[in-house]
Structures are given as C-alpha cells and as structure tokens.
Design a protein around this motif. Structure first.
Motif, PDB file in Angstrom:
ATOM      1  N   GLN A  23      51.585  46.892  42.632  1.00  0.00           N
ATOM      2  CA  GLN A  23      52.808  46.100  42.751  1.00  0.00           C
ATOM      3  C   GLN A  23      52.567  44.836  43.568  1.00  0.00           C
ATOM      4  O   GLN A  23      53.115  43.765  43.270  1.00  0.00           O
ATOM      5  CB  GLN A  23      53.914  46.940  43.405  1.00  0.00           C
ATOM      6  N   LEU A  24      51.727  44.948  44.585  1.00  0.00           N
ATOM      7  CA  LEU A  24      51.403  43.794  45.423  1.00  0.00           C
ATOM      8  C   LEU A  24      50.743  42.690  44.594  1.00  0.00           C
ATOM      9  O   LEU A  24      51.124  41.515  44.681  1.00  0.00           O
ATOM     10  CB  LEU A  24      50.474  44.233  46.554  1.00  0.00           C
ATOM     11  N   TYR A  25      49.777  43.063  43.770  1.00  0.00           N
ATOM     12  CA  TYR A  25      49.094  42.078  42.935  1.00  0.00           C
ATOM     13  C   TYR A  25      50.010  41.545  41.831  1.00  0.00           C
ATOM     14  O   TYR A  25      49.982  40.358  41.507  1.00  0.00           O
ATOM     15  CB  TYR A  25      47.830  42.685  42.320  1.00  0.00           C
ATOM     16  N   GLN A  26      50.806  42.426  41.261  1.00  0.00           N
ATOM     17  CA  GLN A  26      51.712  41.993  40.197  1.00  0.00           C
ATOM     18  C   GLN A  26      52.713  40.963  40.721  1.00  0.00           C
ATOM     19  O   GLN A  26      52.992  39.959  40.057  1.00  0.00           O
ATOM     20  CB  GLN A  26      52.455  43.200  39.617  1.00  0.00           C
ATOM     21  N   HIS A  53      49.647  40.692  30.073  1.00  0.00           N
ATOM     22  CA  HIS A  53      48.940  41.518  29.088  1.00  0.00           C
ATOM     23  C   HIS A  53      47.647  42.113  29.647  1.00  0.00           C
ATOM     24  O   HIS A  53      47.424  43.329  29.552  1.00  0.00           O
ATOM     25  CB  HIS A  53      48.637  40.691  27.838  1.00  0.00           C
ATOM     26  N   THR A  54      46.801  41.265  30.220  1.00  0.00           N
ATOM     27  CA  THR A  54      45.519  41.766  30.733  1.00  0.00           C
ATOM     28  C   THR A  54      45.736  42.738  31.889  1.00  0.00           C
ATOM     29  O   THR A  54      45.078  43.787  31.972  1.00  0.00           O
ATOM     30  CB  THR A  54      44.632  40.597  31.196  1.00  0.00           C
ATOM     31  N   PHE A  55      46.654  42.414  32.772  1.00  0.00           N
ATOM     32  CA  PHE A  55      46.972  43.288  33.905  1.00  0.00           C
ATOM     33  C   PHE A  55      47.459  44.655  33.407  1.00  0.00           C
ATOM     34  O   PHE A  55      47.013  45.707  33.884  1.00  0.00           O
ATOM     35  CB  PHE A  55      48.044  42.617  34.761  1.00  0.00           C
ATOM     36  N   ASN A  87      38.890  53.694  41.853  1.00  0.00           N
ATOM     37  CA  ASN A  87      37.767  52.756  41.735  1.00  0.00           C
ATOM     38  C   ASN A  87      37.915  51.865  40.503  1.00  0.00           C
ATOM     39  O   ASN A  87      37.597  50.674  40.536  1.00  0.00           O
ATOM     40  CB  ASN A  87      36.447  53.531  41.656  1.00  0.00           C
ATOM     41  N   CYS A  88      38.392  52.451  39.415  1.00  0.00           N
ATOM     42  CA  CYS A  88      38.600  51.684  38.181  1.00  0.00           C
ATOM     43  C   CYS A  88      39.636  50.588  38.398  1.00  0.00           C
ATOM     44  O   CYS A  88      39.441  49.440  37.993  1.00  0.00           O
ATOM     45  CB  CYS A  88      39.040  52.631  37.063  1.00  0.00           C
ATOM     46  N   ILE A  89      40.733  50.953  39.050  1.00  0.00           N
ATOM     47  CA  ILE A  89      41.800  49.979  39.314  1.00  0.00           C
ATOM     48  C   ILE A  89      41.293  48.857  40.213  1.00  0.00           C
ATOM     49  O   ILE A  89      41.497  47.662  39.936  1.00  0.00           O
ATOM     50  CB  ILE A  89      43.019  50.670  39.958  1.00  0.00           C
ATOM     51  N   LYS A  90      40.611  49.212  41.294  1.00  0.00           N
ATOM     52  CA  LYS A  90      40.136  48.195  42.234  1.00  0.00           C
ATOM     53  C   LYS A  90      39.118  47.261  41.584  1.00  0.00           C
ATOM     54  O   LYS A  90      39.146  46.048  41.812  1.00  0.00           O
ATOM     55  CB  LYS A  90      39.534  48.876  43.469  1.00  0.00           C
ATOM     56  N   SER A 104      38.869  46.599  38.315  1.00  0.00           N
ATOM     57  CA  SER A 104      39.562  45.793  37.303  1.00  0.00           C
ATOM     58  C   SER A 104      40.382  44.681  37.947  1.00  0.00           C
ATOM     59  O   SER A 104      40.372  43.530  37.485  1.00  0.00           O
ATOM     60  CB  SER A 104      40.480  46.685  36.461  1.00  0.00           C
ATOM     61  N   ILE A 105      41.096  45.006  39.007  1.00  0.00           N
ATOM     62  CA  ILE A 105      41.929  44.017  39.688  1.00  0.00           C
ATOM     63  C   ILE A 105      41.069  42.945  40.344  1.00  0.00           C
ATOM     64  O   ILE A 105      41.416  41.758  40.348  1.00  0.00           O
ATOM     65  CB  ILE A 105      42.834  44.696  40.733  1.00  0.00           C
ATOM     66  N   SER A 106      39.927  43.353  40.889  1.00  0.00           N
ATOM     67  CA  SER A 106      39.024  42.379  41.514  1.00  0.00           C
ATOM     68  C   SER A 106      38.553  41.347  40.496  1.00  0.00           C
ATOM     69  O   SER A 106      38.542  40.140  40.768  1.00  0.00           O
ATOM     70  CB  SER A 106      37.825  43.106  42.118  1.00  0.00           C
ATOM     71  N   SER A 107      38.182  41.827  39.311  1.00  0.00           N
ATOM     72  CA  SER A 107      37.734  40.919  38.250  1.00  0.00           C
ATOM     73  C   SER A 107      38.878  40.033  37.765  1.00  0.00           C
ATOM     74  O   SER A 107      38.712  38.823  37.577  1.00  0.00           O
ATOM     75  CB  SER A 107      37.178  41.742  37.084  1.00  0.00           C
ATOM     76  N   LEU A 108      40.049  40.643  37.579  1.00  0.00           N
ATOM     77  CA  LEU A 108      41.216  39.889  37.119  1.00  0.00           C
ATOM     78  C   LEU A 108      41.632  38.848  38.147  1.00  0.00           C
ATOM     79  O   LEU A 108      41.987  37.713  37.798  1.00  0.00           O
ATOM     80  CB  LEU A 108      42.376  40.852  36.848  1.00  0.00           C
ATOM     81  N   ASP A 109      41.574  39.221  39.414  1.00  0.00           N
ATOM     82  CA  ASP A 109      41.976  38.305  40.477  1.00  0.00           C
ATOM     83  C   ASP A 109      41.072  37.074  40.512  1.00  0.00           C
ATOM     84  O   ASP A 109      41.541  35.952  40.736  1.00  0.00           O
ATOM     85  CB  ASP A 109      41.918  39.037  41.816  1.00  0.00           C
ATOM     86  N   MET A 110      39.789  37.275  40.276  1.00  0.00           N
ATOM     87  CA  MET A 110      38.856  36.144  40.232  1.00  0.00           C
ATOM     88  C   MET A 110      39.167  35.226  39.051  1.00  0.00           C
ATOM     89  O   MET A 110      39.132  33.996  39.181  1.00  0.00           O
ATOM     90  CB  MET A 110      37.421  36.665  40.131  1.00  0.00           C
TER      91      MET A 110
END
Length: 286
Positions: free
Chosen positions: A37-40, A148-150, A170-173, A175-181
């Motif tokens: 939710q924080l990232y969204q 969509h990607t999120f 670990n999967c979420i972290k 994925s979010i790390s890559s998306l955030d970049m």
C-alpha cells in the motif's frame, strides 16, 4: 482395545481436519499489505503529479497565446470601423467612389484580418501537440507501470508462492525493487522531456507573437496610409493616379511635362489666362 483404537482414530481425523482448515485459511499476502500500500500510494501520487504538470503546461501555453485572440478582435474591430467609414463614400458620387477604389485595395476584409491572426495561433497550436508528445507518453508509461505492472507483480508472487511466506515476501520485495527503479527512471525522463517541451513551447509562443505583431503592424500601416490617401483624394489634394476619375473641379488642364521639367526651377505658367474667379484648377500630366 477397540475403544482405544476408536479414540486414536477420532483424534487423527480431528487433527487432519484442523490442519486442512488452517491450510485453507493461510494467506501469504496479509503480511505485505501495508508494504504494498505504501508503494501504491507513492506511485499514484507520481501519476497524479505528472498529469497535473501536463495540464498546467497546456494551460500555461494557452494563456500565453490568449492575448493574440484579444489583439485579433481589436484588429477586426478597427478594420470593420474603416470599412464602415468607406462604404458610404461609394454612394456619394463617382469621385468619392473612385478614390475609395484606388486606395482601398490593401485594406483587408474583416474576415481576412481575423484569419491572418488565427493562422498565427493555429501554427503554434499545431506544433504544441508534437512538443508535449514525449512527456505525455512517458506519463502514460508511468501510469501503466503503477497500475498494470504493479498488479501483475502482486498476482504473480501470490500464485507462485502461496505456500511459503518467506518466498512470497522475497518475491514481492524483488519485484517492487525492480519496478521502483523503472518508475524512478521514467520520472526523471519525464522531467527532462517536460523541460525540453517548455523551452520549445516558449520558442513557439515568441514566434506566434512575432507573427501577430507583423500582421498588426502591416494591417495598421496599410489602414492608416489608405485612409489618408482616400481622404486626400476626396479633398482634391491628390489626383486619382493613372485611373480615371470624375473631377469635382470643372476647370481642368493637361500639361505635357517631361522628366527634366521636374528638375527645373521654372516651367511654363499653367495658370496663364485664368483669373481668380475660376475657383479651382485641376492639373493632369500627360
């Protein structure tokens, strides 16, 4: 002995039932809800920000050009006033009519005056669509990544790691790390292209105003010059030029004057034989 076996069987059945119930209720996503939710929220804020910046950019561009519309209305009003003064002259007599026809050709119609100013605006607006296209496309990409990607990352991790909390986390972290970049890179690119668009827009705004001022100057100059020539012609201070006019003066004289005569201090007296009772004398050169 049978009672003991029966009790053990019941215990095993109950244990299996409890285990199955727990497996069914186990949800690996619960522990990462606040994290996601924080990232969204952050991504949604970025999307809104870039959309607002594009809207402000468009509004600013339109505001800078709005003055041209005002100048267009003022110019049309001046031209309309001029024609309102000239039109009645054509119904007075042939002299007035010919004077108007001789010197009004450079005065545009009200429509032409407005169209020239509108063209300055249309040229600027046509280029604007191309100017903002890159920044607009990047903003759309940020929105696509943030939605969509999120969402795809969340579903992929949930489906692939529904049995392991650690693997899901670990999967979420990851994925979010890559998306955030990716979103950060797009965000920087958006600002870069918006700055470039702003520079190009200012150039187009200047060009539009130069176009408008040239139209204003040319039209106003032609308008003033034509009105003066027409008034002088009507007042008999200027001949009708090479076109024939019906003179208001009954006394006319045609002079055969050569080019060298204009350089001489003296010429043959054109008023010889006249008198003060003539009232007027119109001279025409052969």
């Amino acid at each position: 002995m049978q009672k003991v076996e029966l009790v053990i069987g019941v215990i095993i059945i109950v244990a299996v039932g409890v285990s199955t119930h727990r497996d069914r209720d186990f949800d690996v996503t619960e522990s990462m809800v606040e994290y996601l939710q924080l990232y969204q929220t952050n991504y949604e804020a970025k999307v809104k920000k870039c959309e607002d910046m594009l809207a402000d950019f468009r509004q600013g561009f339109a505001k800078e050009l709005s003055g041209i519309d005002l100048q267009k209305d003022l110019l049309k009003s001046r031209v309309q006033d001029a024609w309102s003064q000239l039109k009645p002259f054509e119904f007075i007599d042939s002299w007035h009519r010919q004077c108007v026809r001789n010197y009004s050709s450079v005065i545009p119609s009200t429509y032409q005056a407005g169209a020239s100013m509108t063209e300055c605006l249309m040229t600027a607006n046509t280029y604007f669509n191309g100017i903002e296209s890159s920044a607009k496309h990047i903003c759309s990409s940020i929105k696509s990544q943030a939605t969509h990607t999120f969402g795809n990352h969340k579903r992929s991790c949930q489906i692939g790691h529904r049995k392991s909390q650690a693997d899901y986390n670990n999967c979420i972290k990851k994925s979010i790390s890559s998306l955030d970049m990716d979103i950060s890179r797009l965000w920087s690119s958006f600002h870069k292209h918006l700055d470039e668009a702003d520079f190009s827009a200012k150039t187009r705004i200047r060009m539009a105003w130069v176009c408008a001022f040239n139209t204003l100057y040319t039209t106003s100059n032609n308008l003033g010059s034509s009105m003066r020539l027409i008034n002088d012609c009507i007042a008999g201070q200027r001949s009708c030029g090479i076109m024939s006019c019906t003179s208001r003066c009954a006394n006319q004289m045609r002079l055969d004057i050569r080019e060298r005569d204009f350089k001489s201090l003296t010429i043959k007296n054109p008023f010889h034989g006249g008198n003060k009772h003539m009232g007027c004398m119109e001279l025409r050169f052969k």
